[in-house]
Design a protein around this motif. Structure first.
Motif, mmCIF file in Angstrom:
data_model
loop_
_atom_site.group_PDB
_atom_site.id
_atom_site.type_symbol
_atom_site.label_atom_id
_atom_site.label_comp_id
_atom_site.label_asym_id
_atom_site.label_seq_id
_atom_site.Cartn_x
_atom_site.Cartn_y
_atom_site.Cartn_z
ATOM 1 N N PRO A 1 26.052 56.129 4.115
ATOM 2 C CA PRO A 1 26.727 56.807 2.999
ATOM 3 C C PRO A 1 27.863 55.995 2.386
ATOM 4 O O PRO A 1 28.238 56.215 1.231
ATOM 5 C CB PRO A 1 27.272 58.086 3.658
ATOM 6 N N ILE A 2 28.437 55.079 3.153
ATOM 7 C CA ILE A 2 29.504 54.220 2.633
ATOM 8 C C ILE A 2 28.905 52.979 1.983
ATOM 9 O O ILE A 2 29.371 52.517 0.940
ATOM 10 C CB ILE A 2 30.459 53.813 3.773
ATOM 11 N N ASN A 3 27.892 52.452 2.612
ATOM 12 C CA ASN A 3 27.203 51.283 2.089
ATOM 13 C C ASN A 3 26.007 51.770 1.263
ATOM 14 O O ASN A 3 25.951 52.900 0.850
ATOM 15 C CB ASN A 3 26.750 50.403 3.265
ATOM 16 N N LEU A 4 25.024 50.924 1.038
ATOM 17 C CA LEU A 4 23.792 51.302 0.350
ATOM 18 C C LEU A 4 22.609 51.020 1.266
ATOM 19 O O LEU A 4 22.717 50.268 2.235
ATOM 20 C CB LEU A 4 23.650 50.518 -0.958
ATOM 21 N N VAL A 5 21.466 51.619 0.947
ATOM 22 C CA VAL A 5 20.249 51.417 1.729
ATOM 23 C C VAL A 5 19.313 50.506 0.934
ATOM 24 O O VAL A 5 18.938 50.822 -0.195
ATOM 25 C CB VAL A 5 19.556 52.770 2.013
ATOM 26 N N TYR A 6 18.927 49.368 1.525
ATOM 27 C CA TYR A 6 18.044 48.412 0.870
ATOM 28 C C TYR A 6 17.372 47.557 1.943
ATOM 29 O O TYR A 6 17.856 47.489 3.090
ATOM 30 C CB TYR A 6 18.815 47.530 -0.133
ATOM 31 N N PRO A 7 16.256 46.891 1.636
ATOM 32 C CA PRO A 7 15.450 46.237 2.679
ATOM 33 C C PRO A 7 16.176 45.163 3.492
ATOM 34 O O PRO A 7 15.881 45.004 4.680
ATOM 35 C CB PRO A 7 14.278 45.640 1.890
ATOM 36 N N SER A 8 17.071 44.424 2.888
ATOM 37 C CA SER A 8 17.728 43.322 3.622
ATOM 38 C C SER A 8 19.098 43.708 4.151
ATOM 39 O O SER A 8 19.888 42.829 4.499
ATOM 40 C CB SER A 8 17.850 42.097 2.710
ATOM 41 N N MET A 9 19.388 44.995 4.265
ATOM 42 C CA MET A 9 20.729 45.434 4.662
ATOM 43 C C MET A 9 21.079 45.050 6.101
ATOM 44 O O MET A 9 22.254 45.036 6.470
ATOM 45 C CB MET A 9 20.842 46.955 4.512
ATOM 46 N N GLY A 10 20.083 44.724 6.916
ATOM 47 C CA GLY A 10 20.360 44.395 8.305
ATOM 48 C C GLY A 10 20.746 42.947 8.550
ATOM 49 O O GLY A 10 21.182 42.602 9.654
ATOM 50 N N HIS A 11 20.608 42.077 7.534
ATOM 51 C CA HIS A 11 20.831 40.649 7.757
ATOM 52 C C HIS A 11 22.254 40.351 8.210
ATOM 53 O O HIS A 11 22.484 39.685 9.232
ATOM 54 C CB HIS A 11 20.516 39.859 6.480
ATOM 55 N N LEU A 12 23.235 40.808 7.434
ATOM 56 C CA LEU A 12 24.622 40.504 7.765
ATOM 57 C C LEU A 12 25.042 41.213 9.045
ATOM 58 O O LEU A 12 25.769 40.643 9.865
ATOM 59 C CB LEU A 12 25.540 40.901 6.604
#
Length: 276
Positions: free
Chosen positions: A197-208
């Protein structure tokens, strides 16, 4: 503090898997991403409330973790470590491509019922961030009690400390490996549902996130649960203070700079190896 809690939850799952298999799971960031998408789907398409969606996401990613252990990592148990790492990267790409095929490459926002801003001891903070801190530390305490006070937790510790010795006393290595992957996936999913809810949901969100998680487990000591918790808090605080006092542009660099400094002084990490 918020970042520290999220990083610690992700790093805890990663370090548990490393403690059992002694292989870094590069797909763990994709588990985090899958948890965010599962929670988002359950809320937006199925009408689940926030907590039910979080629990559902934990179950979904726990199952993904078990399937990954059975279908990807278990067949490679006698192979060189490099094979595990390549397989983990392949699994990560598969999960990210699957998420993009289903939901597209667009950014999505996960709703939260805790969007209010509250005043605590003279400090103003979003309620969602306070929830993250409370939930993250609550889960850490629960995991510690599970590992220390239950027979099942003791089998995980025994496997991490001496896989061959644990097998000799009758501990089922396959069962422990599946259970560890399930716990790891559930922790990643809860962390994602808390932070989405603070960030966004997208396919590469796990990289960092997975990059920071590896920094944390190296910093804290490979395979050390206390190290993952303390390392996550150190990195989270360092990034927050760095962003405030220096610049938000440099907050991601601070984690790696801190890793270099601490490892130059203590190469084995803050804690010795082993799940404890």
């Amino acid at each position: 503090m918020t970042l520290g809690g999220i990083y610690s939850l992700v790093a805890l799952g990663l370090t548990l898997v490393y403690g059992i298999l002694h292989v870094p799971n590069f797909a763990h960031g994709a588990f985090y991403m899958a948890g965010a998408y599962a929670g988002f789907y359950l809320m937006s398409a199925q009408g689940f409330n926030y907590w039910a969606a979080m629990a559902g996401a934990a179950v979904v990613v726990a199952l993904i973790g078990v399937l990954a252990e059975r279908l990807v990592f278990h067949p490679l148990r006698n192979s060189p470590g490099l094979h595990h790492m390549i397989a983990a990267i392949g699994l990560m790409l598969f999960l990210e491509a699957g998420a993009q095929a289903i939901w597209g490459a667009d950014f999505h926002r996960m709703e939260t019922p805790y969007s209010a801003v509250v005043n605590v001891a003279g400090l103003t903070a979003p309620l969602q961030r306070l929830l993250i801190i409370a939930a993250a530390f609550g889960l850490m305490v629960c995991l510690h009690l599970f590992l220390k006070k239950t027979t099942t937790g003791a089998t995980i510790i025994a496997m991490a400390q001496n896989r061959e010795g644990a097998a000799l006393v009758g501990i089922d290595a396959n069962k422990v490996a599946m259970m560890t992957f399930a716990i790891s996936g559930a922790l990643a999913a809860v962390a994602a549902a808390l932070y989405a809810p603070i960030n966004l949901v997208y396919p590469s969100m796990g990289h960092l996130v997975i990059t920071k998680a590896f920094v944390i487990i190296i910093l804290g000591g490979m395979g050390s649960v206390p190290g993952a918790i303390v390392g996550g808090l150190i990195i989270g605080f360092a990034e927050s203070f760095g962003a405030f006092y220096i610049s938000p542009d440099y907050k991601d660099i601070i984690a790696f700079a801190l890793l270099v400094v601490i490892l130059s002084l203590r190469p084995q990490g803050l804690f010795t190896k082993g799940v404890r």
